[in-house]
Design a protein around this motif. Sequence first.
Motif, PDB file in Angstrom:
ATOM      1  N   LYS A  76      -9.550 -57.257  15.749  1.00  0.00           N
ATOM      2  CA  LYS A  76      -8.797 -58.056  16.713  1.00  0.00           C
ATOM      3  C   LYS A  76      -9.631 -59.222  17.249  1.00  0.00           C
ATOM      4  CE  LYS A  76      -5.797 -54.272  18.206  1.00  0.00           C
ATOM      5  NZ  LYS A  76      -5.323 -53.449  19.353  1.00  0.00           N
ATOM      6  N   HIS A  77     -10.931 -59.020  17.294  1.00  0.00           N
ATOM      7  CA  HIS A  77     -11.838 -60.054  17.811  1.00  0.00           C
ATOM      8  C   HIS A  77     -12.849 -60.405  16.719  1.00  0.00           C
ATOM      9  CE1 HIS A  77     -10.169 -59.300  21.736  1.00  0.00           C
ATOM     10  NE2 HIS A  77     -10.404 -57.999  21.578  1.00  0.00           N
ATOM     11  N   PRO A  78     -12.958 -61.641  16.318  1.00  0.00           N
ATOM     12  CA  PRO A  78     -13.866 -62.024  15.212  1.00  0.00           C
ATOM     13  C   PRO A  78     -15.311 -61.629  15.473  1.00  0.00           C
ATOM     14  CG  PRO A  78     -12.354 -63.819  15.777  1.00  0.00           C
ATOM     15  CD  PRO A  78     -12.164 -62.785  16.802  1.00  0.00           C
ATOM     16  N   GLU A  79     -15.728 -61.673  16.753  1.00  0.00           N
ATOM     17  CA  GLU A  79     -17.136 -61.359  17.030  1.00  0.00           C
ATOM     18  C   GLU A  79     -17.469 -59.892  16.755  1.00  0.00           C
ATOM     19  OE1 GLU A  79     -14.837 -61.346  20.960  1.00  0.00           O
ATOM     20  OE2 GLU A  79     -15.048 -62.637  19.177  1.00  0.00           O
ATOM     21  N   ASP A  80     -16.422 -59.026  16.680  1.00  0.00           N
ATOM     22  CA  ASP A  80     -16.687 -57.593  16.415  1.00  0.00           C
ATOM     23  C   ASP A  80     -17.221 -57.370  15.015  1.00  0.00           C
ATOM     24  OD1 ASP A  80     -13.856 -56.314  18.336  1.00  0.00           O
ATOM     25  OD2 ASP A  80     -15.855 -56.983  18.933  1.00  0.00           O
ATOM     26  N   VAL A  81     -17.061 -58.354  14.106  1.00  0.00           N
ATOM     27  CA  VAL A  81     -17.532 -58.171  12.733  1.00  0.00           C
ATOM     28  C   VAL A  81     -19.042 -57.977  12.697  1.00  0.00           C
ATOM     29  CG1 VAL A  81     -17.908 -60.618  12.261  1.00  0.00           C
ATOM     30  CG2 VAL A  81     -17.341 -59.079  10.384  1.00  0.00           C
ATOM     31  N   PHE A  82     -19.784 -58.605  13.645  1.00  0.00           N
ATOM     32  CA  PHE A  82     -21.248 -58.454  13.646  1.00  0.00           C
ATOM     33  C   PHE A  82     -21.650 -57.072  14.149  1.00  0.00           C
ATOM     34  CE2 PHE A  82     -22.076 -62.692  12.436  1.00  0.00           C
ATOM     35  CZ  PHE A  82     -21.087 -63.483  13.007  1.00  0.00           C
ATOM     36  N   ILE A  83     -20.869 -56.507  15.079  1.00  0.00           N
ATOM     37  CA  ILE A  83     -21.154 -55.136  15.545  1.00  0.00           C
ATOM     38  C   ILE A  83     -20.961 -54.154  14.391  1.00  0.00           C
ATOM     39  CG2 ILE A  83     -20.461 -53.342  17.157  1.00  0.00           C
ATOM     40  CD1 ILE A  83     -19.561 -55.540  19.052  1.00  0.00           C
ATOM     41  N   ILE A  84     -19.835 -54.321  13.666  1.00  0.00           N
ATOM     42  CA  ILE A  84     -19.561 -53.416  12.530  1.00  0.00           C
ATOM     43  C   ILE A  84     -20.606 -53.626  11.445  1.00  0.00           C
ATOM     44  CG2 ILE A  84     -17.875 -52.878  10.734  1.00  0.00           C
ATOM     45  CD1 ILE A  84     -15.676 -53.585  12.715  1.00  0.00           C
ATOM     46  N   LYS A  85     -21.030 -54.893  11.260  1.00  0.00           N
ATOM     47  CA  LYS A  85     -22.058 -55.160  10.236  1.00  0.00           C
ATOM     48  C   LYS A  85     -23.346 -54.412  10.514  1.00  0.00           C
ATOM     49  CE  LYS A  85     -24.784 -58.463  10.609  1.00  0.00           C
ATOM     50  NZ  LYS A  85     -26.145 -58.676  11.109  1.00  0.00           N
ATOM     51  N   GLU A  86     -23.815 -54.428  11.790  1.00  0.00           N
ATOM     52  CA  GLU A  86     -25.048 -53.722  12.148  1.00  0.00           C
ATOM     53  C   GLU A  86     -24.886 -52.213  11.936  1.00  0.00           C
ATOM     54  OE1 GLU A  86     -27.250 -56.924  12.624  1.00  0.00           O
ATOM     55  OE2 GLU A  86     -27.995 -54.883  12.914  1.00  0.00           O
ATOM     56  N   ASP A  87     -23.729 -51.698  12.333  1.00  0.00           N
ATOM     57  CA  ASP A  87     -23.472 -50.258  12.143  1.00  0.00           C
ATOM     58  C   ASP A  87     -23.469 -49.911  10.660  1.00  0.00           C
ATOM     59  OD1 ASP A  87     -20.836 -47.964  13.139  1.00  0.00           O
ATOM     60  OD2 ASP A  87     -22.979 -47.680  12.894  1.00  0.00           O
ATOM     61  N   LEU A  88     -22.818 -50.775   9.855  1.00  0.00           N
ATOM     62  CA  LEU A  88     -22.760 -50.569   8.406  1.00  0.00           C
ATOM     63  C   LEU A  88     -24.151 -50.642   7.792  1.00  0.00           C
ATOM     64  CD1 LEU A  88     -20.538 -50.214   6.252  1.00  0.00           C
ATOM     65  CD2 LEU A  88     -20.604 -52.667   5.889  1.00  0.00           C
ATOM     66  N   LYS A  89     -24.972 -51.553   8.287  1.00  0.00           N
ATOM     67  CA  LYS A  89     -26.329 -51.720   7.771  1.00  0.00           C
ATOM     68  C   LYS A  89     -27.180 -50.476   8.006  1.00  0.00           C
ATOM     69  CE  LYS A  89     -29.649 -55.540   7.647  1.00  0.00           C
ATOM     70  NZ  LYS A  89     -30.026 -56.808   8.321  1.00  0.00           N
ATOM     71  N   LYS A  90     -27.099 -49.946   9.239  1.00  0.00           N
ATOM     72  CA  LYS A  90     -27.871 -48.732   9.568  1.00  0.00           C
ATOM     73  C   LYS A  90     -27.397 -47.548   8.727  1.00  0.00           C
ATOM     74  CE  LYS A  90     -28.760 -50.103  14.367  1.00  0.00           C
ATOM     75  NZ  LYS A  90     -28.477 -49.782  15.786  1.00  0.00           N
TER      76      LYS A  90
END
Length: 605
Positions: A76-90
């Motif tokens: 819903k919010h474009p900025e959330d993609v970076f939060i999911i990216k960090e979670d995905l990376k870990k």
Amino acid sequence: MTKNGNSLDQRTFDKLRRLYIIGFSTIALSVIVSQILIRTHLSRQESDSGVINIAGRQRMLSQKLAKDAISLLALKHPEDVFIIKEDLKKTVKLWELSHDALQNGNDSLGLPKQNSKEVIAKFKVLNPIFDSIKDASKSIITKIENVPPLPLDSYVSDIEKVRNHEGDFLIQMDAIVNQYDKEAEEKVAWLGKLELLLMALTLLILLGEFIYIFWPAAKSVRYTLKELLAAEGKAKKMAFDADELSKEKEKSIQELSALTRAMDDTLLFARILPNGALVHMGNKFSHLFSFSKFNDSALFWNVLSTNEHEQEAIENIISKHKKTGWQGEVKATTKKGDDVWLEMAVIPFSTTDEKSELLIIASEITERKVAQLEIDRLTEKSFEEKMSQQKIISSKIIENQEKEQNRIAKDVHDGIGQMLTGLKYNLESIDMKDVKKATSKIEHLKELTSNIIKGVRTATFNLTPPELTDHGIVPALTKLTQELARLTGKEIVLFNKTDFNQRMESLAEINIYRIVQEAVNNAIKYAESSHIIVSLSHSAKILSIVIDDNGKGFNPDKIKHVKTGDGGMGMTFMKERIKYIDGRLFITSEESKGTRITLNVPLNN
């Protein structure tokens, strides 16, 4: 006993000693061998639970990867993609580490370096699926981290690849977990068989020792007992010695009686029945509570206090703990009305005729208890004062917030509102037929519009600046010093000594901004400063901000306390804000020598 008899006893004792040494050595050896075999097997099994746990966790991590990847499609919010990216990376990092450790071993995770042929074969089937999910996940991360980030449709195919391979991964991983579990159960079953074998061996050793060692030893002991019966003369001598011991016993009893009398005179000592009836009360106890020893029917709690509630409390203690004993503090009241505090122990014991009694041993702690109660009272008073002070601070904060809101409303209504009304009437009065007058009014409207814009800026200046939200504390402080310098005509400058440009938590940034704003405004309003310098420097863990002015200064010790409701509230708000973000505030000032305010705020890297 004769010399030959002594020699016989010595030979028998030596023989028994050798037999027992052999017997117990054999048992000890069998136990040691058993423990070596069992512990050797257990050491091989230590890593089984960790292997199964990490293998099971791989299933959960694969599901989390798929969930994070799919959630990118529903943002819903474009900025959330970076939060999911960090979670995905870990998650990918942990998933890849665990996958490699399960196959090649890892000392830090406690995983062995060897797998069975069945597990190796299953991993060969799983690895292509794992590589597909891993490569797709890393591709998603790379595309998000691209500058600028690639559009969503560029990694839809990678998301589909993760989702399509997740089911196959779970199936193969379940098979591996089941194989690990099966191998662990086989090891446990083998250990059970080993334990049964060792138990049978131990029983066999014990049987052999009974037949060849303990049974002959028992016959030897029987023979020795016959020899002991010939020691009658020695027994008579022992009887004579017993008479001497009896005399010593009488002497000990007399000494014990003297000790009891000494206890009566020096300790608060008493004996009571379980129902509270007094059996005996020492002299010191009797003197303290004015007790007459001729009162045979007295109850212990009635002797200790004339207060009904205290009597009831002591009675409850005796009744509840007459079987288990008790130790603690009790309050008593003498017949003279004096309060007495006792540290008392209740000890149950049985007399020689098997009657139950309670032993009471106490010490007077009245002075210590009174001091403790006074300390508690002062502590409570100090707490109430702190709470009262906090209420005053809270009310002042609310009051200042209301004043600020009223000020903004007044600025908007009296300034901007009136100018907008004038703008409206001027617009309505323009007559486009009279070009000269219309041109003059338009020029006037331009000037009026500029004043409105300036008024809006002035009214909103003390609100949270957009630079703070968008760019961080350094741009916000830069804007603050520039605007205040322009509005006041004073020399206000900002020096970023270490080129600090990190973003901090929003709560930390707004509190730092408000503290600096308060310090600079104080220097402008009260210190009559002409030069104000705001300096920033930082290390790995600390951000330091220093506000220096060349104003008239003050004596910090003379600032009135907050609890009086007078003065010093700006300084108090600064201290409250710095405390809220776990920082430290230092104020250095002298009259006619200016003021320095230093903020040290931790950086959470």
